[in-house]
Design a protein around this motif. Structure first.
Motif, PDB file in Angstrom:
ATOM      1  N   LEU A 157       0.876  -1.175   0.000  1.00 29.17           N
ATOM      2  CA  LEU A 157       0.000   0.000   0.000  1.00 29.17           C
ATOM      3  C   LEU A 157       0.910   1.220   0.000  1.00 29.17           C
ATOM      4  O   LEU A 157       2.011   1.172   0.543  1.00 29.17           O
ATOM      5  N   ALA A 158       0.430   2.293  -0.624  1.00 30.60           N
ATOM      6  CA  ALA A 158       1.223   3.519  -0.619  1.00 30.60           C
ATOM      7  C   ALA A 158       0.279   4.715  -0.665  1.00 30.60           C
ATOM      8  O   ALA A 158      -0.832   4.601  -1.182  1.00 30.60           O
ATOM      9  N   PRO A 159       0.694   5.855  -0.117  1.00 30.17           N
ATOM     10  CA  PRO A 159      -0.151   7.041  -0.211  1.00 30.17           C
ATOM     11  C   PRO A 159      -0.134   7.573  -1.638  1.00 30.17           C
ATOM     12  O   PRO A 159       0.940   7.777  -2.201  1.00 30.17           O
ATOM     13  N   GLN A 160      -1.308   7.702  -2.240  1.00 34.30           N
ATOM     14  CA  GLN A 160      -1.371   8.210  -3.608  1.00 34.30           C
ATOM     15  C   GLN A 160      -2.508   9.199  -3.747  1.00 34.30           C
ATOM     16  O   GLN A 160      -3.584   8.991  -3.175  1.00 34.30           O
ATOM     17  N   VAL A 161      -2.263  10.224  -4.533  1.00 33.93           N
ATOM     18  CA  VAL A 161      -3.280  11.258  -4.721  1.00 33.93           C
ATOM     19  C   VAL A 161      -4.214  10.833  -5.847  1.00 33.93           C
ATOM     20  O   VAL A 161      -3.778  10.504  -6.938  1.00 33.93           O
ATOM     21  N   ASN A 162      -5.523  10.810  -5.556  1.00 36.59           N
ATOM     22  CA  ASN A 162      -6.508  10.426  -6.569  1.00 36.59           C
ATOM     23  C   ASN A 162      -6.998  11.649  -7.340  1.00 36.59           C
ATOM     24  O   ASN A 162      -6.669  12.784  -6.992  1.00 36.59           O
ATOM     25  N   ALA A 163      -7.803  11.369  -8.381  1.00 35.98           N
ATOM     26  CA  ALA A 163      -8.285  12.444  -9.243  1.00 35.98           C
ATOM     27  C   ALA A 163      -9.056  13.509  -8.456  1.00 35.98           C
ATOM     28  O   ALA A 163      -9.060  14.679  -8.830  1.00 35.98           O
ATOM     29  N   ASP A 164      -9.699  13.118  -7.349  1.00 35.83           N
ATOM     30  CA  ASP A 164     -10.455  14.106  -6.574  1.00 35.83           C
ATOM     31  C   ASP A 164      -9.561  14.944  -5.660  1.00 35.83           C
ATOM     32  O   ASP A 164     -10.040  15.743  -4.860  1.00 35.83           O
ATOM     33  N   GLY A 165      -8.244  14.723  -5.754  1.00 34.48           N
ATOM     34  CA  GLY A 165      -7.327  15.553  -4.992  1.00 34.48           C
ATOM     35  C   GLY A 165      -7.010  15.012  -3.609  1.00 34.48           C
ATOM     36  O   GLY A 165      -6.153  15.548  -2.916  1.00 34.48           O
ATOM     37  N   LEU A 166      -7.699  13.941  -3.198  1.00 31.71           N
ATOM     38  CA  LEU A 166      -7.461  13.386  -1.869  1.00 31.71           C
ATOM     39  C   LEU A 166      -6.370  12.324  -1.926  1.00 31.71           C
ATOM     40  O   LEU A 166      -6.334  11.515  -2.843  1.00 31.71           O
ATOM     41  N   VAL A 225       7.666   0.769  -6.580  1.00 30.27           N
ATOM     42  CA  VAL A 225       7.994   1.095  -5.190  1.00 30.27           C
ATOM     43  C   VAL A 225       8.927   2.300  -5.109  1.00 30.27           C
ATOM     44  O   VAL A 225       8.731   3.217  -4.313  1.00 30.27           O
ATOM     45  N   LEU A 226       9.940   2.317  -5.975  1.00 31.63           N
ATOM     46  CA  LEU A 226      10.975   3.337  -5.836  1.00 31.63           C
ATOM     47  C   LEU A 226      10.535   4.722  -6.280  1.00 31.63           C
ATOM     48  O   LEU A 226      11.130   5.724  -5.909  1.00 31.63           O
ATOM     49  N   SER A 227       9.472   4.774  -7.091  1.00 32.71           N
ATOM     50  CA  SER A 227       9.003   6.105  -7.470  1.00 32.71           C
ATOM     51  C   SER A 227       8.038   6.653  -6.421  1.00 32.71           C
ATOM     52  O   SER A 227       7.518   7.754  -6.546  1.00 32.71           O
ATOM     53  N   SER A 228       7.794   5.879  -5.368  1.00 32.31           N
ATOM     54  CA  SER A 228       6.914   6.371  -4.303  1.00 32.31           C
ATOM     55  C   SER A 228       7.617   7.443  -3.494  1.00 32.31           C
ATOM     56  O   SER A 228       8.838   7.509  -3.449  1.00 32.31           O
ATOM     57  N   GLN A 229       6.819   8.260  -2.863  1.00 33.72           N
ATOM     58  CA  GLN A 229       7.379   9.205  -1.911  1.00 33.72           C
ATOM     59  C   GLN A 229       6.423   9.285  -0.731  1.00 33.72           C
ATOM     60  O   GLN A 229       5.276   8.858  -0.824  1.00 33.72           O
ATOM     61  N   ALA A 230       6.937   9.805   0.356  1.00 32.77           N
ATOM     62  CA  ALA A 230       6.082   9.893   1.531  1.00 32.77           C
ATOM     63  C   ALA A 230       5.114  11.052   1.373  1.00 32.77           C
ATOM     64  O   ALA A 230       5.496  12.159   1.008  1.00 32.77           O
ATOM     65  N   LEU A 231       3.835  10.754   1.596  1.00 34.05           N
ATOM     66  CA  LEU A 231       2.813  11.784   1.542  1.00 34.05           C
ATOM     67  C   LEU A 231       1.930  11.615   2.767  1.00 34.05           C
ATOM     68  O   LEU A 231       1.785  10.515   3.286  1.00 34.05           O
ATOM     69  N   SER A 232       1.338  12.714   3.194  1.00 32.01           N
ATOM     70  CA  SER A 232       0.431  12.639   4.327  1.00 32.01           C
ATOM     71  C   SER A 232      -0.949  12.250   3.801  1.00 32.01           C
ATOM     72  O   SER A 232      -1.635  13.058   3.188  1.00 32.01           O
ATOM     73  N   PHE A 276       2.140  -8.263   4.284  1.00 31.81           N
ATOM     74  CA  PHE A 276       1.928  -7.129   3.373  1.00 31.81           C
ATOM     75  C   PHE A 276       2.912  -6.010   3.709  1.00 31.81           C
ATOM     76  O   PHE A 276       3.603  -6.073   4.731  1.00 31.81           O
ATOM     77  N   ALA A 277       2.996  -5.038   2.816  1.00 32.22           N
ATOM     78  CA  ALA A 277       3.906  -3.912   3.050  1.00 32.22           C
ATOM     79  C   ALA A 277       3.160  -2.595   2.902  1.00 32.22           C
ATOM     80  O   ALA A 277       2.131  -2.517   2.233  1.00 32.22           O
ATOM     81  N   VAL A 278       3.658  -1.587   3.579  1.00 27.18           N
ATOM     82  CA  VAL A 278       3.183  -0.225   3.379  1.00 27.18           C
ATOM     83  C   VAL A 278       4.417   0.614   3.083  1.00 27.18           C
ATOM     84  O   VAL A 278       5.380   0.569   3.858  1.00 27.18           O
ATOM     85  N   VAL A 279       4.403   1.315   1.973  1.00 24.22           N
ATOM     86  CA  VAL A 279       5.563   2.154   1.645  1.00 24.22           C
ATOM     87  C   VAL A 279       5.151   3.625   1.611  1.00 24.22           C
ATOM     88  O   VAL A 279       3.963   3.948   1.617  1.00 24.22           O
ATOM     89  N   GLY A 280       6.142   4.484   1.614  1.00 23.16           N
ATOM     90  CA  GLY A 280       5.849   5.916   1.515  1.00 23.16           C
ATOM     91  C   GLY A 280       5.253   6.500   2.789  1.00 23.16           C
ATOM     92  O   GLY A 280       4.463   7.431   2.744  1.00 23.16           O
ATOM     93  N   VAL A 281       5.642   5.935   3.922  1.00 18.47           N
ATOM     94  CA  VAL A 281       5.107   6.445   5.196  1.00 18.47           C
ATOM     95  C   VAL A 281       5.958   7.623   5.671  1.00 18.47           C
ATOM     96  O   VAL A 281       7.183   7.502   5.753  1.00 18.47           O
ATOM     97  N   PRO A 282       5.354   8.758   5.963  1.00 20.67           N
ATOM     98  CA  PRO A 282       6.136   9.890   6.437  1.00 20.67           C
ATOM     99  C   PRO A 282       6.608   9.699   7.882  1.00 20.67           C
ATOM    100  O   PRO A 282       6.045   8.887   8.621  1.00 20.67           O
ATOM    101  N   LEU A 283       7.623  10.436   8.258  1.00 17.03           N
ATOM    102  CA  LEU A 283       8.229  10.270   9.582  1.00 17.03           C
ATOM    103  C   LEU A 283       7.232  10.461  10.726  1.00 17.03           C
ATOM    104  O   LEU A 283       7.255   9.728  11.707  1.00 17.03           O
ATOM    105  N   CYS A 284       6.343  11.441  10.575  1.00 17.34           N
ATOM    106  CA  CYS A 284       5.389  11.677  11.668  1.00 17.34           C
ATOM    107  C   CYS A 284       4.505  10.450  11.880  1.00 17.34           C
ATOM    108  O   CYS A 284       4.163  10.099  13.009  1.00 17.34           O
TER     109      CYS A 284
END
Ligand code: SF4
Ligand code: SF4
Ligand code: SF4
Ligand code: SF4
Lengths: 247, 320
Positions: B29-38, B48-55, B88-96
């Motif tokens: 799982l990774a944080p991704q921005v959908n078309a509705d902006g959320l 995986v490697l093109s992921s980045q941490a997003l809130s 399972f894995a979760v990637v792109g988790v921000p430090l907070c």
């Protein structure tokens, strides 16, 4: 009190669209099972037989009370059932039937012209206005799961617990964009009792408030948000009136 | 704190690829921005490697403490066993959110469903870009998780993370600290517990809470809010299911007990309670701040209730 299955159940309909009954009828996969534990003595959408029993375990009431004869039937029902359950917005608050509240005379004349006086009716009321109600199943129409779980809980001698929280909670959990914030839509989610899994806002439709107002709702603040979003006092009143919640 | 101790590995492109493959196999799982902006935490669609941490709107906690879950069911004298999740894995988790995970790990240390999921998850943090609402601070609390990855380095945050790194061929270590954002967008206000307690009767509580809709959004989005309610469901076949689902301390029945008594009636009391939890913690975690400064609650609140702003007013300083 734990009831011994099959429990006798009478579904009584007053002024309503029968949509609540349809919701139960549409639980196809559970109907056979239900028939094992429930003896249905009355259910107008499936049979025209009226309940003749002198005592009934549970009365389920659909519809609002709008005529003296309905009121008489309701009182008679209360006398013979052990538990009385109000099902759906009409039975709870009057529902959409109470839309004409306030402008009733004018509306009657518009629709029935010269015959307006032949109808012996009064403004639609929820049943709690007249009799003691032991359980409520809100919604227009109610959720199928809630109907079945309520009957299931009755079999165990209880009544299901509910989270007393607004539709917004479910809407946020579903990770929907907020329609009130994004589109300035007149969404009643913040004051409406949850339990529908934010059915409407999850489909992009502002909440209409069909499940009734949640305990301790902050109507004043929602009104302020609506005014800021560009709604008029009249818009807000019409919005709240739809399910009998006008101030 | 933890980040200074995390062993850091220098990654070669081939190690990085092996690692990315290993993670991809875990349907991340990774944080991704959908078309509705959320931004939502959802099955990864890109590499995986093109992921980045997003809130993400709803934080990492939903993976370990689902908004609604069946705890058990009972039918004909039989309890159903808890299902073990697949790895399972979760990637792109921000430090907070890694800090928040540490906090939840403490709270749910003895919770079987939570620990079952934790044991099967590989949690991978990544560097984030600071948002204007961010007030994260490495000093607030330790962090949890398994790995932290940037394009050239990997930090082992857990023994499982370390084992995976070694299995992928990572060898050479460096002493690079975790890349915490340096210029924090704002700092968390310094409110002492004494200041908080002596302001019990301050007008600010009622003033700020007046607009609260009790909508629940603040606890849904907060990475360290974990209140839940337990409700039983009785089916017509006689089976009973116990469910737990997220709750919020602004709800009318959150502190109601038998007999209809309410330990915290009114929104002003509830706001104080929320503040107490976020700034000073409860029970075994008393004294531990539980707000990681992600800013989600003040962003989501439809009436702009902002705990930091209240804390600033109570402590008499000005918010940066
Ligand atoms: S869309 Fe409606 S129900 Fe959903 S969060 Fe916004 S106000 Fe609440
Ligand atoms: S998000 Fe704001 S309005 Fe909603 S419950 Fe939290 S503090 Fe109250
Ligand atoms: S900023 Fe708000 S949402 Fe984020 S951790 Fe603190 S209290 Fe929770
Ligand atoms: S008590 Fe309030 S602040 Fe604390 S976890 Fe529960 S909902 Fe969040």
């Amino acid at each position: 009190m734990k009831l011994k299955p099959p429990i006798t159940l009478a579904w009584t309909r007053f002024t309503s669209c029968s949509g609540c009954q349809l919701m139960l009828l549409n639980c196809e996969s559970s109907l056979a099972e239900l028939a094992q534990v429930v003896a249905l003595r009355e259910f107008p959408l499936a049979t025209s037989t009226e309940c003749k029993d002198e005592e009934i375990d549970v009365g389920l009431v659909e519809g609002s009370i709008t005529t003296p004869s309905e009121l008489e039937r309701l009182l008679a029902l209360r006398r013979k059932v052990n538990l009385l359950v109000a099902v759906g917005a009409c039975a709870l608050t009057g529902g959409v039937n109470s839309l004409v509240r306030g402008e009733r005379r004018q509306a009657m004349t518009e629709v029935y012209a010269g015959q307006a006086d032949e109808w012996n009716t009064f403004p639609p009321q929820g049943i709690e206005h007249f009799v003691k109600v032991d359980g409520q199943i809100p919604g227009c129409p109610p959720e199928q799961g809630e109907l079945l779980n309520s009957i299931g809980a009755l079999l165990h001698g209880g009544w299901p617990g509910h989270q007393v929280m607004p539709v917004c909670m479910e809407c946020r959990i579903n990770e929907n964009p907020c329609l009130l914030e994004r589109d300035c839509a007149p969404c009643l989610g913040p004051i409406t009792l949850a339990g529908c899994n934010a059915r409407c806002p999850s489909l992009g439709v502002p909440c209409e408030g069909c499940r009734g107002v949640v305990a301790e709702a902050n109507r004043d603040e929602l009104r302020r948000l609506f005014i800021t979003a560009g709604l008029t006092e009249q818009d807000i009143r019409h919005r709240l009136e739809r399910f009998g919640e006008a101030p | 704190m933890t980040d200074f101790l995390s062993p850091n590995y220098l990654l070669t492109p081939s190690t990085l690829d092996t690692l990315a493959d290993a993670i991809t196999k875990l349907s991340p799982l990774a944080p991704q921005v959908n078309a509705d902006g959320l931004c939502r935490l959802q099955p990864l669609s890109e590499g995986v490697l093109s992921s980045q941490a997003l809130s993400s709107f709803v934080p990492l906690k939903k993976v370990f403490l689902p908004p609604r879950e069946k705890l058990w069911s009972f039918q004909s004298g039989q309890f159903s066993a808890l299902k073990q999740p697949e790895p399972f894995a979760v990637v792109g988790v921000p430090l907070c959110d890694l800090q928040a995970l540490w906090y939840l790990d403490q709270v749910f240390a003895d919770d079987l469903p939570y620990q079952n999921r934790r044991a099967r998850a590989l949690v991978v943090g990544m560097p984030c870009e600071q948002d204007k609402e961010c007030r994260c601070d490495r000093q607030l609390m330790p962090l949890a998780g398994d790995l932290f990855l940037d394009q050239e380095h990997a930090w082992a945050l857990s023994p499982a993370g370390e084992a995976l790194l070694r299995a992928c061929g990572a060898g050479e270590t460096t002493n690079k600290p975790l890349p915490w954002p340096t210029a924090s967008a704002g700092t968390r206000p310094m409110l002492t517990e004494e200041q908080y307690r002596s302001a019990a009767d301050a007008a600010i509580w009622a003033e700020a809470a007046k607009g609260c809709l009790s909508c629940g959004a603040c606890s849904v989005v907060c990475p360290t809010c974990y209140c839940f309610d337990m409700l039983d469901e009785s089916a017509t076949d006689g089976s009973v299911t116990r469910n737990r689902s997220w709750d919020n301390c602004f709800f009318a029945e959150h502190a109601k007990v038998a007999g209809g008594h309410d330990f915290r009636s009114g929104r002003a009391n509830r706001l104080r309670f929320r503040m107490e939890h976020k700034f000073f913690g409860f029970g075994a975690l008393h004294g531990q701040n539980s707000c990681v400064g992600c800013g989600r609650c003040r962003t989501v609140c439809p009436v702009d209730i902002d705990l930091d702003q209240i804390a600033t007013r109570l402590s008499g300083e000005e918010l940066a």
